[in-house]
Write a protein that holds these residues in place. Structure first.
Motif, PDB file in Angstrom:
ATOM      1  N   VAL A  11      66.119  41.310  -0.461  1.00  0.00           N
ATOM      2  CA  VAL A  11      65.831  42.477  -1.303  1.00  0.00           C
ATOM      3  C   VAL A  11      66.859  43.596  -1.074  1.00  0.00           C
ATOM      4  CG1 VAL A  11      64.160  44.324  -1.756  1.00  0.00           C
ATOM      5  CG2 VAL A  11      63.405  41.937  -1.680  1.00  0.00           C
ATOM      6  N   PRO A  12      67.110  44.009   0.184  1.00  0.00           N
ATOM      7  CA  PRO A  12      68.127  45.055   0.355  1.00  0.00           C
ATOM      8  C   PRO A  12      69.527  44.619  -0.077  1.00  0.00           C
ATOM      9  CG  PRO A  12      67.379  44.241   2.497  1.00  0.00           C
ATOM     10  CD  PRO A  12      66.437  43.703   1.456  1.00  0.00           C
ATOM     11  N   ILE A  16      55.654  50.676   6.621  1.00  0.00           N
ATOM     12  CA  ILE A  16      56.796  51.032   5.779  1.00  0.00           C
ATOM     13  C   ILE A  16      56.605  52.442   5.224  1.00  0.00           C
ATOM     14  CG2 ILE A  16      58.026  50.461   3.637  1.00  0.00           C
ATOM     15  CD1 ILE A  16      58.431  48.230   5.608  1.00  0.00           C
ATOM     16  N   HIS A  39      59.395  50.738  -3.709  1.00  0.00           N
ATOM     17  CA  HIS A  39      59.321  49.559  -2.826  1.00  0.00           C
ATOM     18  C   HIS A  39      59.034  48.353  -3.712  1.00  0.00           C
ATOM     19  CE1 HIS A  39      57.863  46.637   0.118  1.00  0.00           C
ATOM     20  NE2 HIS A  39      58.523  47.338   1.034  1.00  0.00           N
ATOM     21  N   CYS A  40      59.558  47.191  -3.344  1.00  0.00           N
ATOM     22  CA  CYS A  40      59.411  46.001  -4.201  1.00  0.00           C
ATOM     23  C   CYS A  40      58.013  45.410  -4.164  1.00  0.00           C
ATOM     24  CB  CYS A  40      60.439  44.961  -3.786  1.00  0.00           C
ATOM     25  SG  CYS A  40      60.209  44.367  -2.085  1.00  0.00           S
ATOM     26  N   TYR A  61      64.216  54.226  -1.636  1.00  0.00           N
ATOM     27  CA  TYR A  61      63.818  52.809  -1.739  1.00  0.00           C
ATOM     28  C   TYR A  61      63.658  52.290  -0.314  1.00  0.00           C
ATOM     29  CZ  TYR A  61      63.628  48.123  -3.796  1.00  0.00           C
ATOM     30  OH  TYR A  61      63.221  46.881  -4.230  1.00  0.00           O
ATOM     31  N   LYS A  86      62.507  49.532   2.620  1.00  0.00           N
ATOM     32  CA  LYS A  86      62.396  48.075   2.837  1.00  0.00           C
ATOM     33  C   LYS A  86      62.711  47.796   4.291  1.00  0.00           C
ATOM     34  CE  LYS A  86      61.863  43.801   1.383  1.00  0.00           C
ATOM     35  NZ  LYS A  86      61.289  43.411   2.687  1.00  0.00           N
ATOM     36  N   ASN A  87      62.001  46.845   4.843  1.00  0.00           N
ATOM     37  CA  ASN A  87      62.379  46.329   6.162  1.00  0.00           C
ATOM     38  C   ASN A  87      63.299  45.138   5.991  1.00  0.00           C
ATOM     39  OD1 ASN A  87      61.687  43.981   8.282  1.00  0.00           O
ATOM     40  ND2 ASN A  87      61.790  45.963   9.284  1.00  0.00           N
ATOM     41  N   TRP A  88      64.207  44.953   6.930  1.00  0.00           N
ATOM     42  CA  TRP A  88      64.950  43.693   7.009  1.00  0.00           C
ATOM     43  C   TRP A  88      65.274  43.431   8.475  1.00  0.00           C
ATOM     44  CZ3 TRP A  88      67.047  48.074   4.588  1.00  0.00           C
ATOM     45  CH2 TRP A  88      68.211  48.625   5.140  1.00  0.00           C
ATOM     46  N   VAL A 126      53.751  45.608   0.282  1.00  0.00           N
ATOM     47  CA  VAL A 126      54.147  46.579   1.302  1.00  0.00           C
ATOM     48  C   VAL A 126      53.035  46.738   2.323  1.00  0.00           C
ATOM     49  CG1 VAL A 126      53.266  48.642   0.099  1.00  0.00           C
ATOM     50  CG2 VAL A 126      55.243  48.839   1.642  1.00  0.00           C
ATOM     51  N   TRP A 131      65.853  51.542   5.705  1.00  0.00           N
ATOM     52  CA  TRP A 131      65.144  50.574   6.548  1.00  0.00           C
ATOM     53  C   TRP A 131      63.840  51.222   6.999  1.00  0.00           C
ATOM     54  CZ3 TRP A 131      63.223  50.471  11.492  1.00  0.00           C
ATOM     55  CH2 TRP A 131      63.012  49.224  12.092  1.00  0.00           C
TER      56      TRP A 131
END
Ligand code: CP
Length: 365
Positions: free
Chosen positions: A226-227, A330, A321-322, A276, A278-280, A325, A215
């Motif tokens: 995504v996650p 991030i 990262h997808c 990897y 990612k924020n969620w 960004v 995260w």
């Protein structure tokens, strides 16, 4: 394949990775498969990569493509059933879907989570309406809870970085193909600050690569698609998978069953081969009333931003990262621009993952 939401929809994963390598070596190998077939891509939300890569994949297979941006030129669509439509929405999805289905052979859907009604989002209500009422095969281009085209591309990217003797390599040849592609990309990529991918190492500390999903902070409330998918696909692959996040951000066990959760980000990063980020927003697992919320002011969470110090805790890990960004939130500029960053190869592999998925769908028509 009539529906593509989850990793199991694709069948044997090693075979899918072999197909990805085959298509990467010759992306027009199946260029007559989609002759006289039409893909309709329906976007309820913005996109750069998904839009371009999926259209390119369809073109690789000889398909015709129609793109509908629902919020730019179409009638505003009502998605809830049982409402009195006296507002700004002129058409109901339940009429619009069969109409759309009458013009095409395959439908791709991008429809993000609303993040207000967990049950509605996690039932994948919009996606299943398309599946039920279009009469056509449907695939997710990021829906409320999953982004499988992204996760498949991420797995292809990790697989390409994996030594040829790893079980992840599946039916792939001895280090041929992708590694050479990467090296040629590196030689044509010398102007900072564009990320400049390269091969860093040939061995993992363990027998399989350690992959860490971390995260990272963000100023806005983001979905978990995504996650969720990344976790699901990593758990289906042969990797050592760890998830790290602040307490309260636990992902739905439907996607993470079997994963190690480590709340100490430094401990999670130790020995990692792939980071990897990612924020969620809060998935509402431990506290359903917090679904979709940001649990802490992001200014207090900046120690979760992936910077050079974070990467120094790893086994010279690749950063992933997808995209898109937010730099400085991030990840720092130096990490995303480092030779070990894989953000561009991941995005490039979206064409490959989409070509494999569309190939499977076309073969089942
Ligand atoms: N990663 C990804 O799906 O990018 P887009 O939102 O730009 O399609």
């Amino acid at each position: 394949m009539k529906s593509f939401l989850n990793v199991e929809d694709l069948g044997n994963l090693k075979e899918a990775l072999r197909e990805a390598a085959e298509i990467k070596a010759d992306r027009f190998k199946y260029d007559t498969l989609g002759k006289n077939k039409t893909l309709l891509m329906v976007f309820f939300n913005n996109s750069l990569r998904t839009r371009l890569s999926t259209q390119k994949a369809a073109m690789n297979l000889g398909m015709n493509v129609i793109v509908l941006d629902v919020n730019a030129g179409a009638w505003k669509l009502e998605t809830e059933r049982g409402v009195v439509m006296d507002g700004d929405k002129s058409e109901h999805l339940l009429e619009a879907i069969p109409v759309m289905g009458s013009y095409c052979d395959v439908i791709g859907i991008r429809s993000f989570a609303g993040l207000t009604d967990r049950e509605y989002d996690y039932a994948e209500t919009v996606y299943h309406q398309f599946l039920r009422y279009s009469g056509k095969p449907v695939f997710a281009m990021e829906t409320a809870t999953v982004h499988p085209l992204q996760a498949f591309a991420d797995l292809i990217t990790i697989n390409e970085q994996t030594p040829s003797n790893s079980p992840l390599k599946g039916a792939r040849g001895k280090g041929q193909g992708a590694r050479e592609d990467q090296l040629s990309e590196q030689s044509s990529c010398s102007l900072p600050p564009a990320p400049c991918p390269s091969i860093k190492k040939e061995v993992w500390r363990g027998s399989v690569p350690k992959v860490v999903l971390t995260w990272a902070p963000h100023p806005r409330s983001l979905p978990q698609a995504v996650p969720n998918s990344f976790a699901q696909w990593m758990l289906a692959a042969d990797v050592d998978f760890v998830i790290t996040h602040p307490e309260g951000y636990e992902l739905d066990p439907k996607f993470t069953q079997g994963a190690r959760i480590e709340y100490d980000q430094r401990k999670a990063f130790e020995g990692a081969d792939f980071i990897y980020a990612k924020n969620w927003s809060c998935p509402g697992v431990t506290r359903p009333e917090d679904y979709g919320k940001i649990l802490h002011d992001y200014h207090q969470m900046m120690h979760w931003t992936v910077d050079a110090e974070h990467m120094s805790w790893t086994n010279n890990a690749h950063f992933m990262h997808c995209l898109p960004v937010r730099r400085g939130m991030i990840v720092t500029d130096d990490v995303i621009e480092a030779p070990s960053s894989l953000v561009i190869p991941e995005a490039a592999n979206r064409e490959i993952s989409a070509t494999v998925v569309l190939k499977h769908i076309l073969q089942s028509l």
